[in-house]
Design a protein around this motif. Structure first.
Motif, PDB file in Angstrom:
ATOM      1  N   GLN A   1       0.833  -1.194   0.000  1.00 51.71           N
ATOM      2  CA  GLN A   1       0.000   0.000   0.000  1.00 51.71           C
ATOM      3  C   GLN A   1       0.870   1.246   0.000  1.00 51.71           C
ATOM      4  N   ASN A   2       0.320   2.318  -0.608  1.00 52.12           N
ATOM      5  CA  ASN A   2       0.938   3.629  -0.521  1.00 52.12           C
ATOM      6  C   ASN A   2      -0.163   4.631  -0.185  1.00 52.12           C
ATOM      7  N   GLU A   3       0.065   5.914  -0.387  1.00 56.40           N
ATOM      8  CA  GLU A   3      -0.919   6.918   0.026  1.00 56.40           C
ATOM      9  C   GLU A   3      -2.210   6.847  -0.771  1.00 56.40           C
ATOM     10  N   LEU A   4      -2.147   6.334  -2.004  1.00 55.09           N
ATOM     11  CA  LEU A   4      -3.321   6.362  -2.869  1.00 55.09           C
ATOM     12  C   LEU A   4      -3.978   4.999  -3.068  1.00 55.09           C
ATOM     13  N   MET A   5      -3.226   3.923  -2.894  1.00 53.32           N
ATOM     14  CA  MET A   5      -3.824   2.629  -3.208  1.00 53.32           C
ATOM     15  C   MET A   5      -3.258   1.503  -2.362  1.00 53.32           C
TER      16      MET A   5
END
Length: 604
Positions: free
Chosen positions: A235-239
């Motif tokens: 995971q990252n900030e958007l997905m």
């Protein structure tokens, strides 16, 4: 059923206890609504425009188009007068026992007047026909609004239809036979319950009316909806990146990456086991990865379309390589996710001389727009004034509220997605049915301000994606004509969001081999059509002439689902088989169970 001979249902007196309980709930929610309204007024004045759709301008334009053609107005008035006179004569003849043919009939497929009372009860039949005559009169008077510029003409026609739909006698408790029956049988309790539902919806909508389409308590993401087994592996900030658990001993060597839209949540592709495209793809032997976008808030206000590309499919490609060792994937993009996928392909074709363009070995596009020159009825919401209003609204919070986007989509099919629920919830006082598709449709997502402004202006308003080197992403000017990736386009014949003739334009743009398939039905049902359902049909054609009508004329029709057709196509691009891959067993550890926490986050 009520008849003109007087077969009315028995009249019941109100149930005092039920009335008391309902009024108690009404008072409770009414207090919440009033308090919130007072607090909002005291805290700040909204920067959003009072008339975001510029209805006043549309009304003035409608008046101009009517006055500009007095002969058309006079002709329509004459037709209306003669039709009304005929209707009154027919009513008199029916009252004396005759059976004259109706002056006008509802359009085929208009379900509003399906109750037999609309035909069998003289008064209701007269009301129905009078409404249909006035609807035809207004449509004729507006005509094609040929004295207006095309965009305003389209807006006038669209909002005239909205007004006609709103004025339908089916939406009036005094003329809807089902509501009249329910009122007599319940002693009016249906209307009191309906008022309770209205207040609950306004409370939930912070003062705005948004009829519930389904029972929100009947579904829970990850428990009885979006239940295909898998793990979140990154995971990252958007997905979040979800990898699904295999159900076959061997799988295609090349993984499958699905890029869904962020206007809606990805689990439209994983509603239930019986209609889950994700589950079906896993069962066909694909290692399926899905991007699950976060439901953004004010922290994501500066995220752009470029960020969605870099932190979405491009980041996913790197993580999939780490998880599986594979340097290329077959990719699917749905709707806006497909627009992002096409942009990514164009970016990869030019970035560093195109050295990574083969990271996506094949691309599949579900109901995807790449040329926005004709967006159908969505165009009524796209012009400089309305976009400026949306940007002003987003500036307050840093995002576009999900309910605003949902309201626009619902207006495209107002009778099905607005007025049917007004009648069921508020006039009949019924609770909405538990329906997985409508639960998903009501699970709104927000739009980051920077991304949505970029998307509206550069795609919808100025159509820069379709113009060579007119759009820059991550420092690269992109051109769809450079895309050599084998592509499969799936469009839907009755799509009101991505009109199929507009999606067909990509077949004339991409440089690589293209297969175009047209499904029956619409934006959702045309895609979510499992083979087991044995519904609808689809068309295929090897030749790709310039005009979509020419393609359809020569296309071959096949019954049932297009899913196996796609699987045969993508199977030719899967690079053999390998032992099944378990999520979390490769280079990426499992973080949590599918479908993950990002998709479970609800707006509001």
């Amino acid at each position: 059923m009520m008849t003109q001979q007087g077969d009315f249902p028995e009249v019941h007196f109100p149930d005092a206890a039920a009335m008391s309980e309902a009024f108690g709930h009404i008072a409770e929610h009414g207090g919440h609504i009033l308090a919130e309204a007072v607090n909002n007024a005291a805290s700040h004045a909204s920067a959003a425009p009072a008339d975001p759709l510029h209805i006043a301008d549309v009304a003035m334009a409608a008046a101009r188009t009517v006055m500009a053609n007095p002969f058309r107005l006079a002709s329509a008035q004459t037709d209306l007068w003669f039709d009304c006179a005929k209707l009154w004569r027919n009513a008199a003849r029916r009252a004396m026992g005759a059976t004259p043919l109706p002056v006008i009939l509802p359009d085929q497929g208009d379900r509003r007047f399906s109750n037999p009372d609309w035909t069998e009860v003289l008064a209701l039949d007269s009301v129905k026909q009078m409404y249909l005559l006035w609807s035809r009169f207004l449509t004729q008077v507006i005509g094609d609004a040929d004295n207006l510029e095309p965009h305003m003409a389209h807006k006038v026609q669209f909002h005239t239809r909205q007004m006609i739909d709103a004025a339908a006698p089916t939406n009036n408790p005094l003329t809807n036979p089902e509501v009249l029956r329910a009122t007599l049988e319940s002693g009016g309790l249906n209307l009191v319950k309906g008022l309770r539902h209205l207040m609950e919806d306004m409370d939930r909508g912070h003062g705005k009316i948004s009829p519930r389409m389904t029972d929100f308590d009947a579904f829970k993401v990850g428990q009885n909806i979006a239940t295909t087994p898998g793990k979140v592996v990154y995971q990252n900030e958007l997905m979040q990146l979800v990898q699904y658990t295999p159900t076959t001993a061997t799988v295609s060597k090349r993984p499958l990456l699905i890029v869904p839209p962020w206007i809606n949540k990805f689990y439209i592709l994983d509603l239930r086991e019986k209609n889950s495209f994700i589950k079906w793809a896993v069962d066909q032997g694909h290692t399926v990865f899905v991007i699950s976008w976060i439901n953004p808030d004010e922290r994501h206000a500066a995220k752009t379309f470029e960020n969605y590309m870099l932190e979405g499919p491009l980041d996913a490609l790197a993580r999939i390589e780490k998880a599986t060792g594979e340097t290329s994937v077959n990719a699917i993009g749905y709707c806006l996710g497909g627009t992002l996928l096409a942009s990514t392909l164009a970016y990869l074709s030019v970035k560093d001389g195109g050295k990574d363009k083969d990271r996506i070995a094949s691309a599949t596009f579900f109901t995807t727009m790449t040329d926005f020159s004709d967006v159908g009825e969505m165009s009524v919401f796209i012009d400089e004034e309305q976009i400026a209003g949306i940007e002003a609204s987003m500036a307050e919070k840093g995002y576009l509220d999900g309910s605003a986007m949902a309201a626009s989509f619902n207006m495209l099919r107002a009778n099905d997605l607005i007025w049917s629920f007004v009648v069921n919830n508020y006039l009949l006082g019924k609770d909405p049915h538990a329906f997985d598709l409508l639960y998903w449709n009501s699970d709104n997502t927000r739009m980051p301000a920077a991304m949505h402004s970029f998307y509206l202006r550069n795609m919808y308003l100025n159509n820069l994606l379709a113009k060579p080197d007119a759009l820059t992403l991550a420092g690269e000017k992109i051109d769809l004509r450079r895309i050599e990736t084998p592509s499969f386009f799936l469009s839907a014949r009755e799509d009101h969001i991505a009109p199929w003739k507009s999606t067909y334009a990509a077949t004339q743009t991409f440089a690589g081999p293209v297969k175009f398939v047209l499904s029956a039905s619409g934006h959702i049902a045309g895609v979510i059509n499992p083979p087991s359902a044995n519904k609808y049909c689809y068309w295929t054609g090897a030749d790709l002439p310039a005009e979509p009508d020419g393609w359809l004329a020569a296309a071959q029709r096949a019954e049932g689902s297009w899913w196996p057709e796609w699987n045969r196509w993508v199977g030719e691009r899967s690079d053999g088989e390998v032992p099944a891959r378990q999520p979390g067993a490769g280079g990426l550890p499992a973080l949590e169970e599918a479908p993950g926490s990002y998709v479970a986050r609800r707006a509001g």
